[in-house]
Enzyme design. Structure first.
Site, PDB file in Angstrom:
ATOM      1  CB  CYS A 112      -0.940   0.005   1.190  1.00 30.36           C
ATOM      2  SG  CYS A 112      -1.695  -1.588   1.444  1.00 30.36           S
ATOM      3  CG  HIS A 249      -3.546   2.766   1.956  1.00 27.51           C
ATOM      4  ND1 HIS A 249      -3.990   2.404   0.704  1.00 27.51           N
ATOM      5  CD2 HIS A 249      -3.625   1.660   2.729  1.00 27.51           C
ATOM      6  CE1 HIS A 249      -4.329   1.120   0.726  1.00 27.51           C
ATOM      7  NE2 HIS A 249      -4.123   0.650   1.944  1.00 27.51           N
ATOM      8  CG  ASN A 279      -6.935  -1.464   0.966  1.00 31.39           C
ATOM      9  OD1 ASN A 279      -6.176  -1.076   0.089  1.00 31.39           O
ATOM     10  ND2 ASN A 279      -6.515  -1.867   2.153  1.00 31.39           N
TER      11      ASN A 279
HETATM   12  C1  4VN Z   1      -3.600  -0.433   6.205  1.00 31.23           C
HETATM   13  C2  4VN Z   1      -4.650  -0.782   7.012  1.00 31.23           C
HETATM   14  C3  4VN Z   1      -5.457  -1.894   6.754  1.00 31.23           C
HETATM   15  C4  4VN Z   1      -6.586  -2.314   7.623  1.00 31.23           C
HETATM   16  C5  4VN Z   1      -6.364  -2.797   8.883  1.00 31.23           C
HETATM   17  C6  4VN Z   1      -7.427  -3.244   9.648  1.00 31.23           C
HETATM   18  C7  4VN Z   1      -8.710  -3.218   9.137  1.00 31.23           C
HETATM   19  C8  4VN Z   1      -7.878  -2.281   7.164  1.00 31.23           C
HETATM   20  C9  4VN Z   1      -9.585  -4.428  11.079  1.00 31.23           C
HETATM   21  C10 4VN Z   1     -10.721  -4.339  12.044  1.00 31.23           C
HETATM   22  C11 4VN Z   1     -12.044  -4.669  11.356  1.00 31.23           C
HETATM   23  C12 4VN Z   1     -12.267  -3.771  10.163  1.00 31.23           C
HETATM   24  C13 4VN Z   1     -11.102  -3.847   9.206  1.00 31.23           C
HETATM   25 CL1  4VN Z   1      -4.902   0.201   8.354  1.00 31.23          CL
HETATM   26  C14 4VN Z   1      -5.163  -2.636   5.645  1.00 31.23           C
HETATM   27  C15 4VN Z   1      -4.114  -2.285   4.840  1.00 31.23           C
HETATM   28  C16 4VN Z   1      -3.821  -3.095   3.660  1.00 31.23           C
HETATM   29  O1  4VN Z   1      -3.969  -2.305   2.539  1.00 31.23           O
HETATM   30  C17 4VN Z   1      -3.319  -1.193   5.105  1.00 31.23           C
HETATM   31  N1  4VN Z   1      -8.891  -2.721   7.912  1.00 31.23           N
HETATM   32  N2  4VN Z   1      -9.804  -3.690   9.841  1.00 31.23           N
HETATM   33  C18 4VN Z   1     -13.163  -4.506  12.396  1.00 31.23           C
HETATM   34  O2  4VN Z   1     -13.495  -5.503  13.030  1.00 31.23           O
HETATM   35  O3  4VN Z   1     -13.648  -3.387  12.619  1.00 31.23           O
END
Ligand code: 4VN
Length: 324
Positions: A112, A249, A279
Site C-alpha cells: 500500500c 491510503h 482498498n
Molecule cells: C492499512 C490498514 C489496513 C486495515 C487494517 C485493519 C482493518 C484495514 C480491522 C478491524 C475490522 C475492520 C477492518 Cl490500516 C489494511 C491495509 C492493507 O492495505 C493497510 N482494515 N480492519 C473490524 O473488526 O472493525
C-alpha cells in the site's frame, strides 16, 4: 537545478461494481457491518482485465492529457502487488501496449506504500538530471488474490489503477519525504507467502491468498504512521495549516478518523473514496489524487501543498509533501 513536477493525473477502474449487499449473498456479512467498520460501500472487480490492462488505460489517458508521444517517455514505474506475471513486469507490458519504445520500465513492490515509494523514486530519477519524464502508476487486481471464503479480508479490497505523469520543472515541488520499512513485522499482512522459499511451491497452496492480522495493522496505522506523518511535518518546518489536503491510503475510514484525531488535523482535510473502491493497495492514493483533481479541489497549478501517505504490507509506510 532541475526538479520534478506532477503534470497530469488519471485513474481507471473496471466497470463491474459489487456492493456490500451483493457480498452478503455469498458470505456471512452485511452492508451494516462493512460500512460501519470500514466506510466501504462498493468495490470495482475486474472480470477479464488484468493489472496491466488497468495500468495501460491510465497510461493512455496520461498521454492523451499531455502533449507527449509515447516515444518521449523515459521511464514507466508500476507499483503493484498483483502483477500479471513476475516476468515480464507489468510495467514492461504497459510499455509495449502504449509503444513507449524509449522508456525503461520496472515494477516496484511495496504494497500500500508502493505508489508513494515509486513516486519518490521517480522524483529522484528526474532530479538527478538523467531523465526528463515518465509515468508512475499504481495498479492492482487484488480480487484475484483474495480468499473469497474469508469474510474478514474479502470485503475490504477492490481493483483499480491510478497514475501521474512526472516531468522536469524549474521549481521545487517535492518538499519533504519519509520512507520507512519494518520487515520484522512483515507477517501481519501477507500475500503469496508460503513460509517456504517461493510462492511457486506446491505445498501450502492456500497461503498464496492475501492474509491480514487486522488488529496489528490497525494499531500500526494509528500509532506508527500517525507519528511518522506528524514528525515529517514538524521537521519540514511546515505547520498543519500549510497542508491543504491529506491524501492517505484508503484502507478504512474509521482508521482515518483515528489518525486525523491523533494528528490533530481536521478530518475534513482527508478526502476519501474507499466507499466506492474499497482498498486498492498501491492504486488507492493515485485514484484519490486523480478524483480530487477531477473535482477541482486539488489543482495542478503549484498553489496548494498536499501530503500523500501510504502504509501497509512489509510493513512499509511512506509520506511525501508536495507543492502540487
Ligand atoms: C492499512 C490498514 C489496513 C486495515 C487494517 C485493519 C482493518 C484495514 C480491522 C478491524 C475490522 C475492520 C477492518 Cl490500516 C489494511 C491495509 C492493507 O492495505 C493497510 N482494515 N480492519 C473490524 O473488526 O472493525
Amino acid at each position: 537545478m532541475v526538479f520534478a513536477k506532477i503534470s497530469q493525473v488519471a485513474h481507471y477502474a473496471p466497470s463491474q461494481v459489487i456492493s456490500n449487499d451483493d457480498l452478503s449473498l455469498i458470505m456471512d456479512t452485511s452492508d451494516e457491518w462493512i460500512s460501519s467498520r470500514t466506510g466501504i460501500k462498493r468495490r470495482h472487480i475486474s472480470k477479464n482485465e488484468s493489472t496491466s490492462d488497468l495500468a495501460t488505460e491510465v497510461a493512455k489517458q496520461l498521454l492523451e492529457k499531455s502533449d507527449y508521444e509515447a516515444s518521449q517517455l523515459d521511464f514507466i514505474l508500476v507499483a503493484t502487488i498483483t502483477p500479471d506475471s513476475m516476468m515480464p513486469s507489468t510495467a514492461a507490458i504497459v510499455q509495449a501496449n502504449i509503444g513507449a519504445v524509449n522508456a525503461f520500465a520496472f515494477d516496484l513492490t511495496a504494497a500500500c506504500s508502493g505508489f508513494v515509494f515509486a513516486l519518490a523514486t521517480a522524483e529522484k530519477l528526474i532530479a538527478s538530471g538523467a531523465y526528463q519524464r515518465g509515468l508512475v502508476i499504481g495498479a492492482e487486481t487484488l480480487s484475484k488474490t483474495i480468499d473469497w471464503t474469508d469474510r474478514s479480508t474479502a470485503v475490504l479490497f477492490g481493483d483499480g489503477a491510478g497514475g501521474v505523469l512526472l516531468e522536469a520543472d524549474s521549481e521545487k515541488h517535492f518538499l519533504a519525504e519519509s520512507l520507512n520499512t519494518d520487515g520484522r513485522r512483515g507477517q501481519g499482512l501477507t500475500s503469496g507467502y508460503t513460509g517456504l522459499s517461493s510462492p511457486y511451491s506446491r505445498e501450502n497452496v492456500d497461503a498464496k491468498f492475501l492474509k491480514m492480522d487486522g488488529r496489528a495493522i490497525f494499531d500500526f496505522a494509528i500509532r506508527d504512521v500517525s507519528k511518522s506523518i506528524s514528525e515529517l511535518i514538524e521537521e519540514s518546518s511546515l505547520s498543519l495549516d500549510d497542508i491543504e489536503y491529506y491524501l492517505l491510503h484508503q484502507a478504512n475510514s474509521r482508521i482515518l478518523d483515528k489518525m486525523a484525531k491523533k494528528m490533530k488535523v481536521d478530518r475534513q482535510k482527508f478526502p476519501a473514496n474507499m466507499m466506492e473502491y474499497g482498498n486498492t493497495s498501491a492504486a488507492s492514493i493515485p485514484i484519490l489524487l486523480s478524483e480530487c483533481v477531477e473535482k477541482g479541489i486539488i489543482k495542478l497549478d503549484g498553489s496548494q501543498t498536499i501530503l500523500l501517505s501510504g502504509f501497509g504490507g512489509g510493513l512499509t509506510w511512506g509520506t511525501l509533501i508536495v507543492k502540487i
